[in-house]
Design an enzyme around this catalytic site. Structure first.
Site, PDB file in Angstrom:
ATOM      1  N   GLY A  61       0.824  -1.204   0.000  1.00  0.00           N
ATOM      2  CA  GLY A  61       0.000   0.000   0.000  1.00  0.00           C
ATOM      3  C   GLY A  61       0.855   1.249   0.000  1.00  0.00           C
ATOM      4  N   CYS A  88       5.354  -6.180   1.411  1.00  0.00           N
ATOM      5  CA  CYS A  88       5.700  -4.764   1.273  1.00  0.00           C
ATOM      6  C   CYS A  88       5.166  -3.974   2.474  1.00  0.00           C
ATOM      7  CB  CYS A  88       5.191  -4.215  -0.055  1.00  0.00           C
ATOM      8  SG  CYS A  88       5.932  -2.630  -0.514  1.00  0.00           S
ATOM      9  N   TYR A  89       4.159  -3.116   2.288  1.00  0.00           N
ATOM     10  CA  TYR A  89       3.577  -2.422   3.448  1.00  0.00           C
ATOM     11  C   TYR A  89       3.105  -3.450   4.479  1.00  0.00           C
ATOM     12  CZ  TYR A  89       0.564   0.607   6.248  1.00  0.00           C
ATOM     13  OH  TYR A  89      -0.024   1.298   7.289  1.00  0.00           O
ATOM     14  N   HIS A 178       7.690  -7.451  -3.539  1.00  0.00           N
ATOM     15  CA  HIS A 178       6.389  -7.921  -4.024  1.00  0.00           C
ATOM     16  C   HIS A 178       6.517  -9.331  -4.599  1.00  0.00           C
ATOM     17  CE1 HIS A 178       3.810  -4.377  -3.570  1.00  0.00           C
ATOM     18  NE2 HIS A 178       4.913  -3.679  -3.750  1.00  0.00           N
ATOM     19  N   GLU A 180       3.894 -11.023  -5.744  1.00  0.00           N
ATOM     20  CA  GLU A 180       2.795 -11.275  -6.671  1.00  0.00           C
ATOM     21  C   GLU A 180       3.066 -10.879  -8.114  1.00  0.00           C
ATOM     22  OE1 GLU A 180       1.725  -7.336  -4.589  1.00  0.00           O
ATOM     23  OE2 GLU A 180       3.064  -9.034  -4.336  1.00  0.00           O
ATOM     24  N   ASP A 236     -17.922 -12.300 -20.891  1.00  0.00           N
ATOM     25  CA  ASP A 236     -18.525 -12.298 -19.556  1.00  0.00           C
ATOM     26  C   ASP A 236     -20.033 -12.536 -19.616  1.00  0.00           C
ATOM     27  OD1 ASP A 236     -15.954 -11.588 -18.897  1.00  0.00           O
ATOM     28  OD2 ASP A 236     -16.415  -9.471 -18.630  1.00  0.00           O
ATOM     29  N   LYS A 378     -11.015 -12.681 -15.071  1.00  0.00           N
ATOM     30  CA  LYS A 378     -11.299 -12.916 -16.488  1.00  0.00           C
ATOM     31  C   LYS A 378     -10.795 -14.280 -16.955  1.00  0.00           C
ATOM     32  CE  LYS A 378     -12.507 -10.331 -19.591  1.00  0.00           C
ATOM     33  NZ  LYS A 378     -13.835 -10.103 -20.214  1.00  0.00           N
TER      34      LYS A 378
END
Length: 522
Positions: A61, A88-89, A178, A180, A236, A378
């Protein structure tokens, strides 16, 4: 026997502190077939108690834990005895809340860095070795300078001496970098260790299980009621329509609104697939005149979106009345829409996208929303479409925006501009398919730029439009990089567009990349 819903699976709770890439954490967890949800930190305690997750991940963040009003994780999470991973944060807030020290004023670090592993940890089992160095992605100003009691340093970097920490007894772990993002090559494997080995999640959340659970949930919600589905032609809404039809059959009627802003041949393809192949009751509404009249003179993108969104509601309402009324409106809301509609900064909002109804429908419609895809990303929707038997050519289509060509035609819209844009877009996609590149590209499309240029074509001077082409690669639908076409390919596409479409004398290719956010042109 009723199927269980997603809340019966092993779960991971992701506490969102406002990082632009929090969604990527969820995607990595989902890739391991583990169900997870993202919740803003303000709502984390109630979500934690209701969800009863096997583990918790604290996101990154933009805030500083040194600020007076710094966002914090609920203390109940640390006291519950479940594994916690800070990123991270998330590392800084974990350290600060558990008795460590965080300081600012040191060398800030944004971008690629290198981590040296200095101690073993279950988090790194089978991934990183002690004494070795590995590339990671950093993004921080503050850093941890003293460990909380019970923690040890696992990894260090030149600008973050305490870059990776762990408390094996309590199963608390944190990284300054990070995990991710793709820029940390082994980050997904480290996350997998936390989710599967440390938190003990079994990985039982599959698309087949989701399909059966979603169908049961639809039946329980709808009962004997009637449902209309807003079919747009995109993946979708198509997956939503087929899923709902499998669940409740003839109780569903699809309403396909042709707003005059669709791709070439779109209406015919949608009608053929859903009436012909699936035999789903389908009302085809030709509302092009209505939409184009309302958009006449409108040049601001957000105003276009709001105009289109309002008219969609009006058309659905009118069609519901013609059908003798409907109790439910089904739409293809996805999980990113839900996340953003309950954002870190703003809390719940009335809508996430101005052409979408995540926040609910106008009270006058007297219908309840059915949103069976609201837990999916998605790529998961595509997987569900395959599970439902949708044709691969349809499931694998590039994303198409709800407002259609309205946002690919900057400035005011005219029929002439839309016709030019459809043809240019069709040529671009035809050539991409012919070259065998379609499945390598996340999204490709043409844009009709709001400028005209002087050019010479043969013996004549022309004053015509410029077509912009964009094609991007993406692993997540958030970040994007331009596709590196051979310039011979771009030249061939440009030649076709200029030769075959009257009104165009120049073609340009966009080679910009996009940070997290939209990958559309606007």
């Amino acid at each position: 026997m009723a199927q269980q819903d997603s809340h019966s699976h092993d779960k991971i709770l992701i506490v969102d502190f406002g990082s632009q890439v929090t969604q990527l954490i969820a995607r990595r967890v989902r890739e391991d077939k583990v169900y997870c949800e993202i919740v803003p930190f303000q709502k984390a305690e109630s979500a934690f108690r209701a969800m009863k997750p096997r583990g918790v991940i604290l996101s990154g963040g933009p805030a500083s834990v040194l600020d007076d009003a710094a966002p914090l994780a609920p203390t109940a999470i640390y006291a519950a005895g479940v594994p916690v991973l800070g990123i991270c944060y998330g590392e800084q807030v974990m350290a600060a809340q558990l008795g460590g020290r965080v300081e600012g004023g040191h060398h800030r670090e944004f971008g690629r860095a290198e981590i040296e592993v200095v101690d073993s940890s279950p988090l790194l089992d089978g991934v990183w070795q002690v004494g070795q160095k590995y590339p990671v992605w950093m993004s921080h100003g503050d850093r941890v300078t003293a460990l909380p009691k019970g923690f040890k340093v696992i990894g260090t970097s030149p600008n973050a001496p305490i870059a990776m920490i762990g408390d094996d007894r309590r199963k608390f772990y944190a990284t300054q970098f990070h995990l991710e993002v793709v820029h940390t090559p082994h980050g997904a494997a480290i996350l997998r260790n936390f989710v599967r080995k440390i938190a003990g999640c079994t990985g039982d959340w599959t698309m087949r299980a989701f399909k059966l659970e979603a169908m049961d949930k639809i039946r329980r919600q709808v009962g004997k009621g009637r449902v209309i589905c807003g079919l747009s032609g995109g993946v979708d809404s198509a997956v939503t329509a087929v899923l709902v039809h499998e669940a409740i059959g003839e109780q569903l009627t699809c309403v396909f609104v042709d707003h005059g802003l669709l791709r070439l041949g779109e209406a015919q393809n949608v009608v053929a697939l859903f009436r012909g192949h699936y035999n789903i009751p389908l009302v085809h509404v030709d509302a092009a005149e209505l939409f184009l009249k309302a958009l006449d003179g409108v040049d601001e993108p957000e105003a276009k979106r709001k105009t289109i969104g309002k008219l969609f509601i009006d058309v659905f309402e009118a069609e519901a009345r013609k059908l003798g009324g409907a109790d439910f409106l089904a739409q293809g809301t996805l999980y990113p829409d839900v996340i953003e509609s309950v954002s870190f900064a703003g809390g719940p909002s009335a809508t996430i996208k101005s052409h979408h109804n995540v926040g609910g429908l106008p009270a006058r419609m007297n219908m309840e929303l059915v949103e069976p895809l609201r837990e999916l990303f998605k790529d998961e929707v595509r997987a569900l479409g395959r599970e439902l038997g949708l044709p691969e050519a349809f499931v694998g289509r590039h994303p198409f925006p709800g407002p259609g060509l309205a946002i690919r035609c900057p400035g005011c819209i005219t029929r002439e501009k839309l016709d030019i844009l459809r043809l240019a877009d069709n040529i671009f996609i035809e050539e991409i398919r012919r070259a065998g590149l379609y499945d390598n590209i996340w999204q490709a499309f043409a844009v009709l730029l709001p400028v005209r240029t002087v050019g010479v074509m043969g013996d004549y001077r022309t004053y015509d439009y410029v077509v912009g082409l964009r094609a991007v690669t993406s692993t997540d639908g958030m970040t994007a990089d331009f596709y590196p076409f051979d310039m011979g390919f771009i030249g061939a596409v440009a030649t076709r567009i200029i030769n075959e479409i009257k009104g165009v004398n120049r073609v340009v290719y966009d080679v910009t990349s996009k940070p997290p956010g939209t990958i559309e042109w606007e």
